[in-house]
Design a protein around this motif. Structure first.
Motif, PDB file in Angstrom:
ATOM      1  N   ARG A 334       5.055   9.796  44.095  1.00 52.99           N
ATOM      2  CA  ARG A 334       4.002  10.767  43.807  1.00 52.99           C
ATOM      3  C   ARG A 334       4.540  12.178  43.993  1.00 52.99           C
ATOM      4  O   ARG A 334       5.327  12.439  44.910  1.00 52.99           O
ATOM      5  N   ASN A 336       2.996  14.784  45.028  1.00 52.73           N
ATOM      6  CA  ASN A 336       2.565  15.442  46.270  1.00 52.73           C
ATOM      7  C   ASN A 336       3.479  15.097  47.436  1.00 52.73           C
ATOM      8  O   ASN A 336       3.546  15.833  48.419  1.00 52.73           O
ATOM      9  N   SER A 341       1.952  20.344  43.713  1.00 51.72           N
ATOM     10  CA  SER A 341       0.509  20.190  43.574  1.00 51.72           C
ATOM     11  C   SER A 341       0.077  20.210  42.109  1.00 51.72           C
ATOM     12  O   SER A 341       0.874  20.497  41.216  1.00 51.72           O
ATOM     13  N   ARG A 342      -1.207  19.948  41.893  1.00 48.86           N
ATOM     14  CA  ARG A 342      -1.755  20.041  40.537  1.00 48.86           C
ATOM     15  C   ARG A 342      -1.625  21.465  39.994  1.00 48.86           C
ATOM     16  O   ARG A 342      -1.354  21.671  38.811  1.00 48.86           O
ATOM     17  N   ASN A 343      -1.795  22.440  40.867  1.00 45.12           N
ATOM     18  CA  ASN A 343      -1.642  23.825  40.438  1.00 45.12           C
ATOM     19  C   ASN A 343      -0.205  24.117  40.019  1.00 45.12           C
ATOM     20  O   ASN A 343       0.037  24.823  39.037  1.00 45.12           O
ATOM     21  N   ASP A 344       0.755  23.572  40.767  1.00 44.32           N
ATOM     22  CA  ASP A 344       2.164  23.743  40.395  1.00 44.32           C
ATOM     23  C   ASP A 344       2.442  23.152  39.012  1.00 44.32           C
ATOM     24  O   ASP A 344       3.175  23.738  38.212  1.00 44.32           O
ATOM     25  N   VAL A 345       1.857  21.980  38.766  1.00 41.66           N
ATOM     26  CA  VAL A 345       2.022  21.340  37.458  1.00 41.66           C
ATOM     27  C   VAL A 345       1.455  22.220  36.357  1.00 41.66           C
ATOM     28  O   VAL A 345       2.092  22.438  35.319  1.00 41.66           O
ATOM     29  N   ALA A 346       0.246  22.739  36.588  1.00 40.29           N
ATOM     30  CA  ALA A 346      -0.437  23.525  35.557  1.00 40.29           C
ATOM     31  C   ALA A 346       0.242  24.863  35.287  1.00 40.29           C
ATOM     32  O   ALA A 346       0.354  25.299  34.136  1.00 40.29           O
ATOM     33  N   GLU A 373       0.032  16.208  30.196  1.00 40.15           N
ATOM     34  CA  GLU A 373      -0.703  16.744  31.360  1.00 40.15           C
ATOM     35  C   GLU A 373      -1.431  15.626  32.097  1.00 40.15           C
ATOM     36  O   GLU A 373      -1.426  15.584  33.339  1.00 40.15           O
ATOM     37  N   MET A 377      -0.846  14.652  36.010  1.00 40.78           N
ATOM     38  CA  MET A 377      -1.935  14.692  36.985  1.00 40.78           C
ATOM     39  C   MET A 377      -2.072  13.353  37.695  1.00 40.78           C
ATOM     40  O   MET A 377      -2.377  13.290  38.883  1.00 40.78           O
ATOM     41  N   ARG A 378      -1.823  12.248  36.972  1.00 42.57           N
ATOM     42  CA  ARG A 378      -1.768  10.948  37.623  1.00 42.57           C
ATOM     43  C   ARG A 378      -0.617  10.918  38.635  1.00 42.57           C
ATOM     44  O   ARG A 378      -0.728  10.324  39.711  1.00 42.57           O
ATOM     45  N   VAL A 380       0.693  13.281  40.348  1.00 38.93           N
ATOM     46  CA  VAL A 380       0.558  14.125  41.543  1.00 38.93           C
ATOM     47  C   VAL A 380       0.110  13.272  42.735  1.00 38.93           C
ATOM     48  O   VAL A 380       0.638  13.385  43.850  1.00 38.93           O
TER      49      VAL A 380
END
Length: 381
Positions: A334, A336, A341-346, A373, A377-378, A380
């Motif tokens: 994962r 995380n 984080s999800r924010n890092d991905v985005a 995306e 997100m999965r 993370v």
């Protein structure tokens, strides 16, 4: 099934094979030995290479990093040109061998070497390359592919040319004795996902390719389950040979191939500096979950033939088994767990993917940025 298969790399496998180096490289060749951070100077490999080249004129170039950067490799290109080198010997894992392939091509090109990676220049000439494998994982020692990073722009790209495929490779499993556990774990994951990229697509009638892929996968599962025996000769020999066979072109001949896990993983390495294999361990389970409708038939086949699963929802059980396999040898599955984080991905990863990936991805070309995306997100967690 319609394909042309040719693998010209001569493999010298087993103990006491270093002497083959001097026989393989022409006596009048001026050789540049390429290596990484210096571990070969501590574990005796450098001395064995030196002895094998005692009748040759040779120089060396060290410091090629994991995920080799064009910035470092261009220093070697300059040395090749200034010293009039005419043979390259890569001593290391996939990164050093990939770097040698780039150097071999770039040294024969008058323009900027990144042109080779972005596709604006097709390799027409390259220096000959030999390899001494010290870390089994990528199969780079007997294929014509290379992946190179441009650190300045956080880009990681690949190129493929038969002109840079090693003429020979030394595969001596005894060199694995000094490898840390992390690199052995990475080797299993890397080889496993290489096979999955060529196998986990859709059922085919390529009985040899599919059957051989399943044999290789079962062997990697067995190696992971016997990980406590990783210091034993048989364990090391089987990992080195399996990793080589996983990406020498045979199991991928004439069958659909995916490579979306690698495309996404390359950006994770370029942006966040993760080990290549660690990116694959994170991306593959999430990608299989997201794409399970398309891959259900092959996941079921893999579950039955590789993991011995049965009953209902075998495809779902197979994804769990793959993730458990990675975890059993110490890999995080994962993002995380890598503090991403999800924010890092985005904000960081998706823009890089949008700019660099060759859309759409997947064997059916059905993974667009939105699907990517969803996969991330999965991943993370």
């Amino acid at each position: 099934m319609q394909f042309t298969y040719h693998n010209p790399t001569r493999l010298h496998f087993g103990r006491n094979q270093f002497g083959q180096i001097g026989r393989e490289i022409p006596k009048d060749a001026k050789v540049l030995v390429l290596f990484g951070g210096g571990s070969i100077q501590r574990n005796g490999v450098y001395d064995q290479v030196s002895q094998a080249l005692s009748a040759h004129q040779w120089l060396d170039f060290g410091g090629i990093e994991p995920n080799p950067s064009i910035e470092t490799l261009d220093g070697a290109v300059k040395k090749v040109q200034e010293e009039q080198i005419d043979y390259l010997l890569a001593v290391g894992g996939g990164s050093v061998i990939d770097g040698a392939k780039y150097i071999a091509a770039a040294a024969c090109y008058s323009g900027y070497g990144w042109d080779i990676l972005d596709g604006s220049h097709k390799v027409r000439k390259a220096l000959p390359v030999g390899a001494v494998l010290t870390l089994p994982a990528t199969g780079s020692e007997s294929n014509g592919a290379a992946v190179i990073t441009r650190t300045a722009t956080h880009e990681k790209r690949s190129f493929l040319s038969p002109l840079v495929q090693p003429a020979f490779a030394i595969l001596d499993p005894t060199v694995m004795r000094s490898l840390p556990d992390r690199q052995l774990s990475n080797g299993i994951i890397d080889a496993f996902v290489h096979i999955c990229e060529q196998y986990l697509t859709e059922p085919t009638e390529a009985v040899v390719q599919e059957g051989y892929a399943e044999v290789l996968l079962r062997n990697l599962v067995a190696l992971a389950r016997s990980y406590d025996h990783r210091a034993e000769d048989g364990w090391q020999e089987n990992l080195m040979w399996t990793a080589n066979q996983s990406l020498n072109g045979l199991i991928g001949a004439g069958v659909p191939q995916d490579w979306s896990t690698h495309a996404i993983g390359h950006e994770l390495t370029a942006v966040f500096g993760m080990d290549h294999a660690q990116t694959l361990a994170v991306v593959l389970p999430a990608l299989l979950e997201e794409m399970i409708i398309n891959k259900r038939a092959k996941l079921t086949q893999m579950g039955e033939r590789v993991f011995g699963l049965s009953g209902e929802a075998v495809a779902e059980q197979t994804i769990v088994a793959i993730e458990d396999l990675f975890r059993s040898i110490g890999a995080a599955t994962r993002l995380n767990q890598h503090h991403i984080s999800r924010n890092d991905v985005a904000t960081e990863l998706l823009p890089a993917l949008q700019a660099h990936a060759r859309w759409p991805l997947g064997e059916k070309r059905d993974i667009d940025l939105a699907r990517c995306e969803a996969i991330l997100m999965r991943a993370v967690g």
